[in-house]
Enzyme design. Structure first.
Site, PDB file in Angstrom:
ATOM      1  N   SER A 136       0.872  -1.162   0.000  1.00 21.22           N
ATOM      2  CA  SER A 136       0.000   0.000   0.000  1.00 21.22           C
ATOM      3  C   SER A 136       0.915   1.221   0.000  1.00 21.22           C
ATOM      4  CB  SER A 136      -0.880  -0.035   1.251  1.00 21.22           C
ATOM      5  OG  SER A 136      -1.600   1.165   1.372  1.00 21.22           O
ATOM      6  N   LYS A 162      -1.212  -1.103  -4.408  1.00 21.82           N
ATOM      7  CA  LYS A 162      -2.384  -0.306  -4.035  1.00 21.82           C
ATOM      8  C   LYS A 162      -1.904   1.109  -3.822  1.00 21.82           C
ATOM      9  CE  LYS A 162      -4.783   0.165   0.426  1.00 21.82           C
ATOM     10  NZ  LYS A 162      -5.432  -0.597   1.520  1.00 21.82           N
ATOM     11  N   LYS A 164      -2.999   5.068  -2.603  1.00 22.76           N
ATOM     12  CA  LYS A 164      -3.981   5.900  -1.924  1.00 22.76           C
ATOM     13  C   LYS A 164      -4.382   7.023  -2.867  1.00 22.76           C
ATOM     14  CE  LYS A 164      -3.948   3.973   2.167  1.00 22.76           C
ATOM     15  NZ  LYS A 164      -5.172   3.508   2.834  1.00 22.76           N
ATOM     16  N   ASP A 190      -7.278   3.057  -2.996  1.00 23.22           N
ATOM     17  CA  ASP A 190      -7.977   3.171  -1.715  1.00 23.22           C
ATOM     18  C   ASP A 190      -8.225   4.646  -1.433  1.00 23.22           C
ATOM     19  OD1 ASP A 190      -8.952   3.021   0.848  1.00 23.22           O
ATOM     20  OD2 ASP A 190      -7.213   1.999   1.716  1.00 23.22           O
ATOM     21  N   GLU A 215     -11.242   0.666  -3.200  1.00 19.38           N
ATOM     22  CA  GLU A 215     -11.472   0.455  -1.768  1.00 19.38           C
ATOM     23  C   GLU A 215     -12.054   1.695  -1.115  1.00 19.38           C
ATOM     24  OE1 GLU A 215      -8.021  -1.303   0.101  1.00 19.38           O
ATOM     25  OE2 GLU A 215      -8.589  -0.597   2.090  1.00 19.38           O
ATOM     26  N   ASP A 240     -13.718  -1.327   3.475  1.00 17.54           N
ATOM     27  CA  ASP A 240     -12.763  -1.412   4.586  1.00 17.54           C
ATOM     28  C   ASP A 240     -13.482  -0.828   5.809  1.00 17.54           C
ATOM     29  OD1 ASP A 240     -10.731  -0.884   6.450  1.00 17.54           O
ATOM     30  OD2 ASP A 240      -9.320  -0.033   5.040  1.00 17.54           O
ATOM     31  N   LYS A 264      -9.765  -6.327   8.509  1.00 25.19           N
ATOM     32  CA  LYS A 264      -8.682  -5.959   9.429  1.00 25.19           C
ATOM     33  C   LYS A 264      -9.090  -6.405  10.822  1.00 25.19           C
ATOM     34  CE  LYS A 264      -7.191  -1.870   6.925  1.00 25.19           C
ATOM     35  NZ  LYS A 264      -7.141  -0.399   6.924  1.00 25.19           N
ATOM     36  N   GLY A 293      -4.003  -3.988   6.501  1.00 29.39           N
ATOM     37  CA  GLY A 293      -3.057  -3.685   7.568  1.00 29.39           C
ATOM     38  C   GLY A 293      -3.243  -2.282   8.094  1.00 29.39           C
TER      39      GLY A 293
END
Ligand code: OSB
Ligand code: MG
Length: 376
Positions: A136, A162, A164, A190, A215, A240, A264, A293
């Site tokens: 990520s 991934k 952000k 995400d 996400e 998430d 998570k 995570g």
């Protein structure tokens, strides 16, 4: 199990690089570490993932300490015998505070596995010993830097990227990565709830980039809006923040809010709820999950690795090697990536790595020890 002693540690860990999301930047993060010791001297460890501010969740390290110290530990301390089931029962009327609960609950699972002399992943019902690892990547200052980072992680063997995104940092980095690395790059984004349903035109454009998933695009409470968005795009939506328990998963399924769940353990209150969500989403709804995570230390990472061995985990996980996060981790050996982009769940009991207790004792900002004092 008969507990003898409970210890809490507040340890601040510096990240190798700051991690920027639509919430802001994290440079140093708190880890509330929980150490349980039972009557024969077996020890269980876990980590509460409440952050430095109430952004991802309303919890912070201070609220996690408060809930553990003032509510959870006093109740547990009255019990002569404790196990995971009893624990979940005695904390069930504490509303929310899943990260505080999860810290204690997962320490009990590690302890249980150690008492049974089995690796935690086997106790949980895991089947895949080599878990697939992704990275990520936080928001970067320039797309050039992003491209460099992606290359570097792909060279190391990571199997999925991934990134952000946030308003103003979305289409451009996505388009650039597709241009640079082609359609084959396993890529997902995400948003950490940074968008609204009125941004639907943007998502239709993102839909053209063949992403594995998007996400948490919308507000964490907006299961209905996520369902509406899902009807307009073909890229699967992964939830998430929205999924805090198995009931949320059931509602998301009925409404059509998501195809995929990022589970998570900290967000859902521990492994008992992880298993419920996994079993519902994978076995009943027949849909995939993966394990997310929260920039965990090597202790929490051990719990994540265990969870990622479950059969319904069908996408690469946000579980990277220790060196991605820290100069030096607090477990031995540190978590490392195999050449094929997997991390191997250990055969040793519990989380399967040695906790550097001396380091934690010396460097914690706050510690507290509790002794068990059964009522009857
Ligand atoms: O939304 O998945 C998230 C880190 C902190 C808070 C929220 C998230 C993340 C990550 C990092 O994406 C995943 C990791 O631990 O590598
Ligand atoms: Mg996320």
């Amino acid at each position: 199990m008969e507990l003898k002693k409970i210890e809490l540690f507040e340890l601040w860990v510096k990240l190798r690089e700051d991690f920027e999301t639509s919430f802001g930047k994290t440079i140093e993060r708190p880890a509330i570490l929980i150490r349980l010791e039972e009557k024969n001297g077996e020890v269980g460890w876990a980590e509460s993932v409440a952050g430095e501010g109430p952004w991802y969740s309303y919890e912070t390290w201070e609220t996690a300490w408060h809930i553990l110290n003032d509510f959870i530990i006093p109740r547990v301390s009255e019990e002569k015998e404790i196990d995971v089931e009893k624990f979940n029962d005695i904390v069930s009327n504490i509303r929310g505070h899943n990260m505080a609960k999860a810290g204690f609950e997962m320490a009990l699972w590690d302890l249980k596995a150690k008492v049974e002399d089995k690796p935690l992943w086997k106790v949980l019902g895991g089947v895949n010993k080599n878990i697939v690892s992704g990275v990520s990547i936080g928001i970067q200052n320039t797309t050039e830097e992003l491209v460099k980072k992606v290359s570097m992680f792909l060279d190391k063997g990571y199997r999925r990227i991934k990134i952000k995104i946030k308003p103003g940092y979305d289409l451009e980095p996505i388009a650039r990565l597709r241009k640079e690395f082609g359609q084959e790059l396993p890529l997902q984004v995400d948003a950490n709830s940074a968008y609204k349903l009125t941004d639907i035109e943007l998502f239709k454009k993102i839909d053209g980039y063949n992403l594995l998933m998007i996400e948490q695009p919308l507000h964490w409470k907006d299961l209905v809006d996520h369902a509406e968005l899902a009807r307009h795009i073909k890229t699967p939506i992964c939830l998430d923040e929205s999924i805090e328990d198995v009931n949320d998963a059931r509602k998301a399924y009925q409404l059509g809010s998501a195809m995929i769940i990022n589970i998570k353990p900290g967000r859902v209150g521990g492994f008992s709820e992880v298993l419920k969500i996994h079993d519902f989403w994978y076995k009943v709804a027949n849909r995939p999950v993966w394990i997310g995570g929260m920039l965990e230390t090597g202790i929490g990472r051990g719990h994540l690795v265990s969870a990622a061995t479950l059969p319904g985990v069908k996408y690469p996980n946000d579980i990277s090697a220790s060196e991605k996060y820290f100069e030096k981790d607090i477990v031995e050996p540190p978590w490392t990536l195999n050449k094929d982009g997997t991390i191997t769940a250990p055969e040793k009991p519990g989380i399967g790595v040695e906790v550097m207790e001396d380091y934690i004792v010396k460097n914690s900002k706050r510690t507290k020890t509790y002794f068990i004092n059964p009522k009857k």
